[in-house]
Design an enzyme around this catalytic site. Structure first.
Site: not given
Length: 399
Positions: A155, A231, A227, A141, A268, A116, A95, A245, A187
């Site tokens: 995101l 985060k 969640y 990821v 939601r 994905n 979204f 780094e 990095k």
């Protein structure tokens, strides 16, 4: 008209040496059909400038859908090589990600989308597939990624309760391993890294409104913890890479956001209310309706993300709407807006009831951002009213 009564013809900011302004109608053409754009903007157009890469036709008799591709793309800015950036957007088919991709593409940058497709969909970015500035990669990821880029917008992570609770371990793995992998890429490539964090890191807050220096009140073992804590640890990891780094990092704490392309089944509150009202179903409130939320429209959020990425601000920044609604009052407003939309389309209006159900565990009672930092350091503030956004979202779902 925006919140201050001024004509809303463009979105974006021209700040920090990065011009992110685009015409509102150019953006709306990517997700609204001409008739709905005309009714919302009160302007007329001779032809459909919508250059969709993918059109779908549904056949109810066979319960099948056919897709037709076209080769015309939306016009994008022509940038000189030293201004054109290679930008990676993880979760770019979701979204928020798809709207960010639209903006960056219209601005003329090279955009690489990694997704994905667990909650994202190829259809949200299909109008860019085949464009020379665009690349779409199916990738999780949690596995390392080896590409070159100048900026990384990270995101990738399920964001709605049904999705992140579906596989809590995977959600935590995405939050930690995904962020670890992308920070490692930042990095190596010396790319600037922006992570989209969330207001959920504040939990059920005991401070109101919530400033960035509030540490939160989170249940670390509740059903939402995968969640919330995911985060929180991703923020910890981000700042560890900054200190250890020397990675350039930006952290955006996003409050409730809504708009076109939200999954109507994601559970939601905004999408639930709008879809129930459009279908003529009873509108469901969990709890007594007195809990509060603040809702911002998607275009305001994208303005804030791009401004933060290109600013010098490395501290966390809240991005949200300071207008606070009791959920019960918000349901009434959605019911009224959807009724107006249906009346304009000549549809039959059915009376809608509001029903109340038990509130889920760990659901926060109050949520509103303190936007002082965003206003001070980014020059950012929401321009879209909630009512304008709900109307546009209703038209999108109807289309």
């Amino acid at each position: 008209m925006d919140r201050t009564g001024n004509p809303l013809t463009t979105v974006g900011l021209n700040s920090f040496g990065f011009d992110s302004t685009v015409n509102v109608e150019d953006l709306r053409a990517l997700y609204l059909r001409p008739r709905h754009r005309q009714m919302s903007s009160q302007t007329s157009t001779e032809q459909d400038p919508m250059p969709s890469q993918l059109r779908s036709t549904y056949d109810s008799t066979s319960n099948s859908v056919s897709y037709t591709t076209v080769s015309k793309f939306p016009p994008v800015k022509l940038l000189t090589p030293h201004k054109k950036k290679q930008i990676l957007v993880t979760g770019g088919a979701g979204f928020v990600g798809s709207h960010l991709v639209d903006r960056l593409m219209l601005l003329g940058h090279d955009v690489i989308v990694v997704d994905n497709f667990f909650t994202g969909s190829k259809t949200t970015v299909s109008h860019w597939v085949g464009h020379p500035n665009f690349e779409l990669i199916r990738h999780d990821v949690t596995e390392p990624l080896n590409i070159e880029c100048d900026q990384i917008y990270h995101l990738a992570c399920p964001a709605s309760p049904p999705h992140y609770q579906f596989d809590a371990i995977k959600t935590l793995k995405t939050a930690f391993m995904g962020t670890l992998n992308l920070l490692g890429l930042a990095k190596r490539t010396k790319a600037r890294f922006l992570i989209t964090s969330t207001s959920e890191i504040y939990g059920d807050p005991q401070v109101h409104p919530q400033p960035e220096d509030y540490w939160g009140n989170v249940n670390p073992i509740g059903i939402r913890a995968c969640y919330d804590e995911g985060k929180r640890v991703s923020e910890t990891l981000t700042y560890s890479y900054q200190r250890q780094e020397n990675v350039e990092v930006r952290v955006a704490r996003i409050f409730n956001t809504f708009g076109p392309r939200m999954n109507p089944q994601d559970g939601r509150v905004v999408s639930n209310f709008v879809m129930q009202a459009l279908k003529g179903e009873d509108m469901t409130i969990y709890g007594d309706g007195k809990q509060t939320r603040s809702f911002q429209y998607i275009h305001d959020l994208i303005d804030g993300l791009i401004a933060l990425m290109n600013s010098d601000e490395s501290r966390p920044v809240n991005l949200g709407n300071t207008d606070e609604f009791m959920v019960g009052d918000f349901a009434e407003m959605v019911r009224e807006v959807v009724k107006e939309v249906k009346e304009q389309d000549g549809e039959e209006i059915k009376p809608l009831n509001i029903v109340y159900k038990p509130i889920p565990s760990d659901d926060p009672q109050r949520r509103r951002p303190d936007n002082s930092r965003a206003k001070e350091v980014l020059g950012w503030h929401p321009r879209w009213t909630v009512r304008m956004g709900v109307e546009e979202m209703a038209r999108y779902y109807k289309a």
